[in-house]
Design a protein around this motif. Structure first.
Motif, short mmCIF file in Angstrom:
data_model
loop_
_atom_site.label_atom_id
_atom_site.label_comp_id
_atom_site.label_asym_id
_atom_site.label_seq_id
_atom_site.Cartn_x
_atom_site.Cartn_y
_atom_site.Cartn_z
N LEU A 1 26.13 21.90 51.81
CA LEU A 1 26.05 22.96 51.75
C LEU A 1 26.14 23.46 50.06
CD1 LEU A 1 25.80 25.71 53.36
CD2 LEU A 1 28.27 25.31 53.08
N ASN A 2 25.10 24.45 49.84
CA ASN A 2 25.23 25.14 48.40
C ASN A 2 24.87 26.55 48.96
OD1 ASN A 2 25.04 23.13 46.44
ND2 ASN A 2 23.48 22.97 46.84
N ALA A 3 25.93 27.76 49.06
CA ALA A 3 25.87 28.83 50.10
C ALA A 3 27.02 30.22 48.92
CB ALA A 3 26.09 28.36 50.98
N SER A 4 26.65 31.22 49.55
CA SER A 4 27.99 31.66 48.80
C SER A 4 28.35 33.16 50.31
CB SER A 4 27.48 32.89 47.79
OG SER A 4 26.74 33.72 47.85
N PRO B 1 38.21 50.22 43.70
CA PRO B 1 38.02 49.54 42.60
C PRO B 1 36.17 49.48 42.15
CG PRO B 1 38.73 48.15 43.95
CD PRO B 1 38.33 48.99 44.83
N VAL B 2 36.49 49.37 41.14
CA VAL B 2 34.64 49.17 40.33
C VAL B 2 34.44 47.80 40.93
CG1 VAL B 2 33.73 49.12 39.04
CG2 VAL B 2 34.81 50.48 38.97
N ASP B 3 35.09 46.65 40.71
CA ASP B 3 35.41 45.43 41.44
C ASP B 3 34.94 45.42 43.33
OD1 ASP B 3 34.02 44.48 38.69
OD2 ASP B 3 35.77 43.76 38.41
N ASN B 4 34.17 45.75 43.80
CA ASN B 4 34.94 45.94 44.58
C ASN B 4 34.36 45.07 45.75
OD1 ASN B 4 32.31 47.10 44.59
ND2 ASN B 4 31.67 47.30 46.73
N VAL B 5 33.55 43.77 45.16
CA VAL B 5 32.64 42.35 46.00
C VAL B 5 33.89 41.10 45.49
CG1 VAL B 5 30.83 41.36 46.31
CG2 VAL B 5 30.66 43.62 46.09
N ARG B 6 34.20 40.00 46.33
CA ARG B 6 34.74 39.44 45.28
C ARG B 6 34.15 38.53 46.14
NH1 ARG B 6 37.35 42.00 43.68
NH2 ARG B 6 39.67 42.37 43.29
N ARG B 7 32.85 37.63 45.43
CA ARG B 7 32.35 36.26 45.74
C ARG B 7 32.31 34.64 45.76
NH1 ARG B 7 27.84 38.00 47.08
NH2 ARG B 7 27.19 39.31 45.25
N ILE B 8 32.57 34.22 46.99
CA ILE B 8 33.06 33.22 47.42
C ILE B 8 31.74 32.10 47.13
CG2 ILE B 8 33.87 31.06 49.22
CD1 ILE B 8 35.10 35.17 49.56
N SER B 9 31.88 31.07 46.36
CA SER B 9 30.94 30.19 46.68
C SER B 9 30.46 28.50 46.81
CB SER B 9 29.98 30.04 44.96
OG SER B 9 29.93 31.83 44.96
N ARG C 1 33.36 22.35 46.50
CA ARG C 1 33.35 22.88 45.51
C ARG C 1 32.96 24.01 45.36
NH1 ARG C 1 32.51 22.15 39.31
NH2 ARG C 1 34.06 23.41 38.84
N ILE C 2 34.89 24.58 45.07
CA ILE C 2 34.60 26.59 46.18
C ILE C 2 34.80 26.77 44.60
CG2 ILE C 2 35.74 28.03 47.37
CD1 ILE C 2 35.62 25.93 49.48
N SER C 3 34.77 28.20 44.54
CA SER C 3 35.18 29.38 43.58
C SER C 3 35.03 30.73 43.90
CB SER C 3 34.06 29.07 42.30
OG SER C 3 33.04 29.60 42.26
N THR C 4 35.57 31.33 43.25
CA THR C 4 35.64 33.11 43.09
C THR C 4 35.54 33.69 42.40
OG1 THR C 4 38.03 32.72 43.51
CG2 THR C 4 36.73 32.44 45.84
N HIS C 5 35.04 34.88 42.33
CA HIS C 5 34.65 35.89 41.22
C HIS C 5 34.84 36.88 41.49
CE1 HIS C 5 30.67 35.05 41.32
NE2 HIS C 5 30.46 36.38 40.62
N ALA C 6 35.04 38.33 41.27
CA ALA C 6 35.02 39.75 41.10
C ALA C 6 33.64 40.09 40.75
CB ALA C 6 36.53 40.76 40.81
#
Length: 120
Positions: free
Chosen positions: A75-78, A88-96, A102-107
């Motif tokens: 799987l390669n998805a988000s 807040p301005v950064d209203n999204v949390r991206r989970i990849s 391998r899982i990563s997150t960023h605002a």
């Protein structure tokens, strides 16, 4: 084990908004739910959206522990977890999820919107 989007907490359903999800057993890999292990919900106003690479709204985990597509590819998805607000301005949390594990997150800023998650 499979984690999937659900409309009723019993069956897997398609779509990009995951307001209810279920963890299930599909012992014979025929796509039908054999046993529901857990049901989860995302409380409003939070929205959880999966990318279109999560086909049929399903993520399969095999005995090797890796997340796979319904075609058995790694799987390669988000996912995008967001609040439809500009504060807040950064209203999204991206989970990849990359290479099946391998899982990563960023605002990031969605400009107050909750758009579908992009494919990787």
């Amino acid at each position: 084990m499979t984690v999937c989007r659900s409309g009723d907490g019993i069956r897997c359903t398609t779509g990009d908004v995951w307001s209810t999800w279920i963890a299930v057993v599909d012992s014979d890999r025929d796509g039908a739910v054999d046993d529901v292990l857990r049901v989860g919900t995302v409380a409003a106003p939070v929205q959880l959206r999966g990318s279109s690479s999560i086909r049929d709204g399903r993520i399969d985990f095999r005995s090797d522990g890796l997340a796979r597509t319904i075609d058995s590819e790694l799987l390669n998805a988000s996912f995008a977890a967001c609040l439809p607000t500009s504060s807040p301005v950064d209203n999204v949390r991206r989970i990849s999820i990359v290479s099946g594990s391998r899982i990563s997150t960023h605002a990031e800023s969605g400009g107050g919107r909750c758009d579908a998650a992009a494919n990787l």
